[in-house]
Design an enzyme around this catalytic site. Structure first.
Site, PDB file in Angstrom:
ATOM      1  CD1 TRP A 109      38.679  37.484  39.796  1.00  0.00           C
ATOM      2  CD2 TRP A 109      40.282  39.038  39.988  1.00  0.00           C
ATOM      3  NE1 TRP A 109      39.327  37.284  40.990  1.00  0.00           N
ATOM      4  CE2 TRP A 109      40.316  38.219  41.139  1.00  0.00           C
ATOM      5  CE3 TRP A 109      41.196  40.088  39.892  1.00  0.00           C
ATOM      6  CZ2 TRP A 109      41.227  38.411  42.173  1.00  0.00           C
ATOM      7  CZ3 TRP A 109      42.108  40.285  40.925  1.00  0.00           C
ATOM      8  CH2 TRP A 109      42.118  39.454  42.044  1.00  0.00           C
ATOM      9  CG  ASP A 176      40.881  36.650  33.584  1.00  0.00           C
ATOM     10  OD1 ASP A 176      41.446  35.555  33.785  1.00  0.00           O
ATOM     11  OD2 ASP A 176      40.756  37.516  34.482  1.00  0.00           O
ATOM     12  CE  LYS A 200      43.154  31.900  39.927  1.00  0.00           C
ATOM     13  NZ  LYS A 200      43.457  32.476  41.237  1.00  0.00           N
TER      14      LYS A 200
HETATM   15  C1  LIG Z   1      39.806  35.235  37.062  1.00  0.00           C
HETATM   16  C2  LIG Z   1      40.971  35.965  37.623  1.00  0.00           C
HETATM   17  N1  LIG Z   1      41.531  36.970  36.919  1.00  0.00           N
HETATM   18  C3  LIG Z   1      42.581  37.658  37.388  1.00  0.00           C
HETATM   19  C4  LIG Z   1      43.141  37.385  38.603  1.00  0.00           C
HETATM   20  C5  LIG Z   1      44.312  38.203  39.080  1.00  0.00           C
HETATM   21  O1  LIG Z   1      45.468  37.458  38.984  1.00  0.00           O
HETATM   22  P1  LIG Z   1      46.874  37.969  39.552  1.00  0.00           P
HETATM   23  O2  LIG Z   1      46.769  37.986  41.028  1.00  0.00           O
HETATM   24  O3  LIG Z   1      47.829  36.943  39.043  1.00  0.00           O
HETATM   25  O4  LIG Z   1      47.128  39.310  38.991  1.00  0.00           O
HETATM   26  C6  LIG Z   1      42.612  36.338  39.377  1.00  0.00           C
HETATM   27  C7  LIG Z   1      43.200  36.010  40.691  1.00  0.00           C
HETATM   28  O5  LIG Z   1      42.741  35.159  41.401  1.00  0.00           O
HETATM   29  C8  LIG Z   1      41.500  35.614  38.869  1.00  0.00           C
HETATM   30  O6  LIG Z   1      40.969  34.620  39.568  1.00  0.00           O
HETATM   31 MG   LIG Z   2      35.746  36.928  39.936  1.00  0.00          MG
HETATM   32 MG   LIG Z   3      40.500  34.934  43.532  1.00  0.00          MG
END
Ligand SMILES: Cc1ncc(COP(=O)(O)O)c(C=O)c1O
Ligand SMILES: [Mg+2]
Ligand SMILES: [Mg+2]
Ligand SMILES: Cc1ncc(COP(=O)(O)O)c(C=O)c1O
Ligand SMILES: [Mg+2]
Ligand SMILES: [Mg+2]
Lengths: 363, 363
Positions: A109, A176, A200
């Protein structure tokens, strides 16, 4: 094995996202879909420019302020799109073409986030645990003082690592917090911008929480698309266009539930307990072991594998048969991932541990 | 007045968006929030990478294809964000900086759309009804053959006007169909790109339908943010990131309902009937009159005022007292707006007409 494993009365949802929410939230939400607050209307057909929805939006925003103990500079927004939209929206709003943003690369991420930032300016990766398949949080790094901001992923959902303390830096901090928002105390006012998809710890998929210090906005040269400019959303009270009404409403219900539990302080204690129980069960087992470095272990996502990988399929089947849901690890780590979000009852953790112990005894 | 106006058993939801959905959809959605399809899980906690949600997404996409009779070139996407996001995303994907896009300016939504396009290239407004407070659809205009695309708003939600026929042009046609999607037949394959927020005829707020001819993509020079590039969404089967699970699910339920009604052909007949009934009641009334030019009247949003504006507050109160909901006109037009979307029963239109007649008799 019989006693524990035969019964499948409830599902135990360990999924990494979308994830378990409190039972009372499901019940209230289900009712509201038929008749919201005795209006005779479904929450799904309620106009967003009504006093009813205005009250929902207002309370949701102010509950976030209260729960996170935010100061007057920090604005709370509920925006469309997932966290992936924020990977783009953050640098678009904060980073000029000739400027540099610092990123910590602690997982997929983070690395997706920094990739988007490169479209808007320069990116300096100040640390990375990529070589170790992201199994730890880097400690030894410096963030150049002229960085426009420093971006971290507080909890790495896929690898089960978490920043236990937030690095002190002299530049605006962007986080994030998708997978650990509302799960533990942080000095939230020390962040310039926080974002988190709801799915979450806050609500259903389909809405993003953004907390932003308004003083960092309005400093880029580029013309911003109307819908991407955080300032427009602030000005319109998070109702620049039709909001995702139901996702905001269910988030409000979840925030109300959190407040009833005693807020972040109270839930953090339970979260610590849940994580300690599971990690110690794994540490004491002969079959299972964790993948993340001990000091950086996530309290939200417990990633573990079997010492004998050939047994994994078997354990997964047993778990599934017994209502343990969403426990398969992400393909980039393998094994298992038990997500212990706020709404996951302690009893579900206990149950998982018992199933693991029984498995160990019998197989 | 007594008989008709005393009873308030059901609400009659004429809101312009979010809007009424079929009762059976509310009932199914409410159940799914408690227990989706006997999984023991709420639809709100269901992982998106499960066979259950994959089946929902697949069926929703293929039902759109079927209902709109789309050819193999047209891809169906369910994207995050409202239609306002598409105002930006369309030119970002289709328009180079030195190229020109043509826009018809038929209302606030058209004009917001063209404002965003100016960030990405040149915009030529080929026609506008702005001077007449958007009360008609321009007929006499030409679209330059070198326009990258021509953008129209098929139904102007605020002003109650609608393109009864789609202009034949030699350039790719882009349509904002927010407020008349699925309500009437069009030659949908003649459009290069169609977008619509769900919250009128398709589902709850919080998801966007995009139908795009894949051949028009990949022709701009700029680097596109990952989440904004339609091609990435196509490649990932509309699951590039966590989708708004519940909004997609309720959209599916609404599309299934539409198919059960006999699809677009069948609903169009009823929609015609509903619109004719209400327009003729207004035309035959001494108190009320419409605002849009007759030949361009929308079959979805019937905008009308009172000849004596001082009576409007009184009628609004009477309507509200009798469960007629969301009938207040947009502030830029005033008066009233009765939105007659697919799920609004004919009986609600009848009821509104009776209330209007009774009001006329008694006041
Ligand atoms: C830490 C983190 N950032 C970003 C995301 C991406 O989120 P989205 O699928 O809502 O774009 C996730 C998805 O699990 C995540 O766990
Ligand atoms: Mg990760
Ligand atoms: Mg994930
Ligand atoms: C025709 C039309 N286009 C665009 C929009 C904007 O949609 P959203 O609020 O989902 O951004 C609306 C909203 O009512 C609309 O009616
Ligand atoms: Mg309009
Ligand atoms: Mg409108």
């Amino acid at each position: 094995m019989e006693d524990v494993l035969k019964e499948k009365k409830v599902m135990h949802n360990f999924n990494a996202g979308p994830s378990v929410l409190p039972r009372s939230v499901f019940e209230q939400a289900s009712k509201a879909v038929l008749n919201y607050n005795n209006t005779g209307l479904s929450i799904l057909e309620l106009g967003h420019r009504t006093k009813e929805f205005q009250a929902i939006m207002d309370e949701a925003r102010s509950l976030v302020k209260e729960l996170m103990n935010l100061d007057a500079d920090h604005e709370v927004l509920f925006l469309h799109g997932g966290a992936s939209t924020q990977f783009m929206q953050v640098p678009m709003n904060l980073l000029n073409e000739n400027e540099t943003a610092a990123y910590a690369d602690t997982g997929v991420w983070s690395s997706k986030a920094l990739k988007e930032a490169k479209l808007y300016g320069n990116v300096k990766v100040v640390c990375s645990s990529k070589e170790a398949n992201y199994n730890f949080i880097p400690k030894d790094f410096t963030v150049p003082g002229d960085s426009k901001y420093f971006h971290i992923t507080t909890n790495n959902t896929i690898y089960g690592t978490q920043w236990q303390s937030i690095p002190k830096v002299d530049v605006p901090l962007v986080a994030d917090m998708c997978s650990d928002i509302f799960s533990r105390q942080r000095d939230f006012n020390s962040f310039a911008l926080i974002f988190a998809g709801a799915q979450k710890n806050m609500g259903p998929a389909g809405v993003n929480l953004v907390v932003v210090d308004k003083n960092i906005l309005g400093k880029v040269d580029r013309a911003l698309p109307t819908i991407m400019d955080y300032r427009n959303h602030i000005k319109e009270g998070s109702m620049l266009n039709t909001p995702p009404v139901f996702a905001v409403y269910v988030s409000l219900l979840t925030l109300q539930w959190l407040k009833q539990q005693g807020g972040i302080d109270a839930i953090e204690k339970i979260n610590n307990q849940k994580a300690e129980m599971l990690y110690s069960a794994i540490d004491n087992s002969t079959l299972f072991q964790t993948t993340a470095v001990k000091e950086d272990r996530s309290k939200m996502n417990v990633c573990f594998v079997m010492k004998d990988p050939s047994l994994e399929k078997q354990f997964l089947d047993v778990a599934e048969q017994h209502g343990i849901y969403g426990i398969k690890g992400h393909r980039s780590v393998g094994g298992f991932r038990a997500s212990l979000y706020n709404a996951l009852p302690l009893s579900s953790v206990n149950y998982l541990i018992e199933v693991m112990k029984e498995f160990e005894k019998n197989y």
